[in-house]
Design an enzyme around this catalytic site. Structure first.
Site, PDB file in Angstrom:
ATOM      1  N   HIS A 194       0.882  -1.164   0.000  1.00  0.00           N
ATOM      2  CA  HIS A 194       0.000   0.000   0.000  1.00  0.00           C
ATOM      3  C   HIS A 194       0.925   1.221   0.000  1.00  0.00           C
ATOM      4  CE1 HIS A 194      -2.329  -3.017   2.350  1.00  0.00           C
ATOM      5  NE2 HIS A 194      -3.395  -2.486   1.802  1.00  0.00           N
ATOM      6  N   ASP A 236       2.395   1.959   3.312  1.00  0.00           N
ATOM      7  CA  ASP A 236       3.343   0.994   3.906  1.00  0.00           C
ATOM      8  C   ASP A 236       4.775   1.420   3.609  1.00  0.00           C
ATOM      9  OD1 ASP A 236       1.093  -0.592   4.292  1.00  0.00           O
ATOM     10  OD2 ASP A 236       1.507  -1.851   2.531  1.00  0.00           O
TER      11      ASP A 236
HETATM   12  C1  XLS Z   1      -7.447  -6.937   4.188  1.00  0.00           C
HETATM   13  C2  XLS Z   1      -6.958  -7.116   2.838  1.00  0.00           C
HETATM   14  C3  XLS Z   1      -5.873  -6.120   2.401  1.00  0.00           C
HETATM   15  C4  XLS Z   1      -5.687  -6.121   0.914  1.00  0.00           C
HETATM   16  C5  XLS Z   1      -4.899  -4.974   0.390  1.00  0.00           C
HETATM   17  O1  XLS Z   1      -8.121  -7.795   4.743  1.00  0.00           O
HETATM   18  O2  XLS Z   1      -6.534  -8.441   2.707  1.00  0.00           O
HETATM   19  O3  XLS Z   1      -4.684  -6.365   3.078  1.00  0.00           O
HETATM   20  O4  XLS Z   1      -5.095  -7.295   0.458  1.00  0.00           O
HETATM   21  O5  XLS Z   1      -5.473  -3.762   0.709  1.00  0.00           O
END
Ligand code: XLS
Ligand code: CA
Ligand code: CA
Length: 436
Positions: free
Chosen positions: A99, A102
């Site tokens: 993200h 991140d």
């Molecule tokens: C949350 C999601 C998230 C997505 C990316 O439950 O898995 O991590 O994969 O935003």
């Protein structure tokens, strides 16, 4: 400088090894089904779990140190990137996913956040060049900040919608700059708690519009990869709009997005939706929407998203069978959207988690090809539907049977002759015999 002095480079040593820091099933250069395991499996590290998450939960603070030497947040972000590339190298993981927030800390304004993101993306770009590691997909975190408390594209506040659109625009730019082969939309808080305050029709229309304008912008600046929606039925909101694969396929078709979007199927989200992982993959495949996978597992006794590293070899086998039947990954791959347990707080635990997940999928890949080569399951299914290959069935398959013909056929049948068994237990035996 090493961030993981106690983790050696992990190599394939075969099923007999006792070395806890070795692969037993994942042999990156070994060819299976005409391609190397590396090409077939396309493992990715999820930046948010592996590099950022410190093990906090609702009842306690973090248990893991993910400060990478501490100091100024931008210095930390660069050290975190160094650590990520060291880890990927040692684990033989070829891809990563992130993200926007991140990789670079959010600033006081959107402009400052964008500048920070550019600086770190350039830094990551140089590490990618040196190492050959690739970006599987990028995404925007439009759910963490309080501005998104009522959703992003589905917020009742138009300013929030605009902010989300701008944030996603930037995240797509960064994904393109780093050569990402995918861009994921997970509907973080795109859902609702109560209809007493919610205009669902408007929210869904707005969400589709956000996807349309941001995805079209990506094409304009040269994004040639896949857009994915990642279904999840609940958590954080009670009713997430992207409930499951079938719901998302319907949504994409309704809003004219099906041509441009595929699905990123997460194992744990399938469980939360009351489906098997295999079911969700199959729904994606039969709708022509299979794209990528978030590889993890949930806990069948818990009702929330535990994001555990996958170790269930039946699930990985049946998953890889679906992947092979879908023609394999093109732009997608297997992203370990998974974290070590809060009580597993050392870097070595991270290594063991990746080894477990990679070996479980490598084993699954081997078993999936064994199932295909064995042929009994495919032959059984073909035979089960064989009545559609001749006579009236052939006409149904060709869509040329008229309703009058079907009626005449049915009238002539009298009683439908036999009760035929689905032979589930027989087939479960075959699966075990192939696998064991
Ligand atoms: C949350 C999601 C998230 C997505 C990316 O439950 O898995 O991590 O994969 O935003
Ligand atoms: Ca996920
Ligand atoms: Ca999850």
């Amino acid at each position: 400088m090493s961030f993981y002095p106690n983790i050696p480079a992990i190599r394939y040593e075969g099923a007999e090894t006792n070395n806890p820091f070795a692969f037993r099933w994942y042999n990156p250069e070994e060819k299976i089904g005409g391609k190397t395991m590396r090409e077939q499996l396309k493992f990715a590290l999820a930046y948010w779990h592996t590099m950022c998450a410190e093990g906090s939960d609702m009842f306690g603070v973090g248990t893991m140190d993910k400060s990478y030497g501490g100091g100024d947040p931008m210095r930390q972000a660069k050290a975190k990137a160094d650590a990520a590339f060291e880890l990927m190298e040692k684990l033989s993981v070829d891809y990563f996913c992130f993200h926007d927030r991140d990789i670079a800390p959010e600033g006081r304004t959107l402009a400052e956040s964008n500048e920070r993101l550019d600086e770190i993306a350039d830094y990551i770009g140089s590490l990618m060049q040196k190492s050959g590691k690739k970006l599987l997909w990028g995404t925007a975190n439009c759910f963490n900040h309080p501005r998104y408390m009522h959703g992003a594209g589905t917020s009742p506040n138009a300013d929030v919608f605009a902010f989300a659109a701008a944030q996603i625009k930037k995240a797509i730019e960064v994904t393109v700059k780093l050569g990402g082969s995918g861009y994921v939309y997970w509907g973080g808080r795109e859902g609702y708690e109560t209809l007493l305050n919610t205009d669902m029709g408007r929210e869904l229309d707005n969400l589709a519009y956000l996807l349309q304008i941001t995805s079209q912008y990506g094409r304009k600046i040269g994004f040639a990869g896949d857009y994915y929606i990642e279904p999840k039925p609940k958590e954080p909101t009670k009713h997430q709009y992207d409930f499951d694969a079938a719901t998302v396929c319907g949504f994409l078709q309704k809003y004219g997005l099906a041509k441009d979007f595929r699905l990123n199927i997460e194992a744990n989200h399938a469980t939360l939706a009351g489906h098997t992982f295999q079911h969700e993959l199959n729904v994606a495949r039969v709708n022509g929407a299979f794209g990528s996978i978030d590889a993890n597992q949930g806990d069948m006794l818990l009702g929330w998203d535990t994001d555990q590293f996958p170790t269930n070899i039946y699930d990985t086998t049946l998953c890889m069978l679906e992947v092979i039947r879908a023609g394999g990954f093109t732009n997608g791959g297997l992203n370990f959207d998974a974290k070590t347990r809060r009580a597993s707080c050392t870097p070595e635990d991270i290594a063991h988690a990746f080894i477990a997940g990679m070996d479980a999928f490598a084993y699954g890949l081997r078993m999936a090809y064994r199932i295909i080569d064995d042929g009994r399951l495919d032959a059984f299914v073909a035979d089960r539907y064989s009545s559609y290959e001749s006579g009236i069935g052939k006409k149904i398959t060709a869509r040329s049977a008229t309703i009058e013909e079907l009626e005449a056929h049915a009238l002539a049948l009298g009683e439908i002759p036999t009760r035929t068994s689905g032979r589930q237990e027989y087939l479960e035996n075959i699966l075990n015999r192939i696998m064991l």
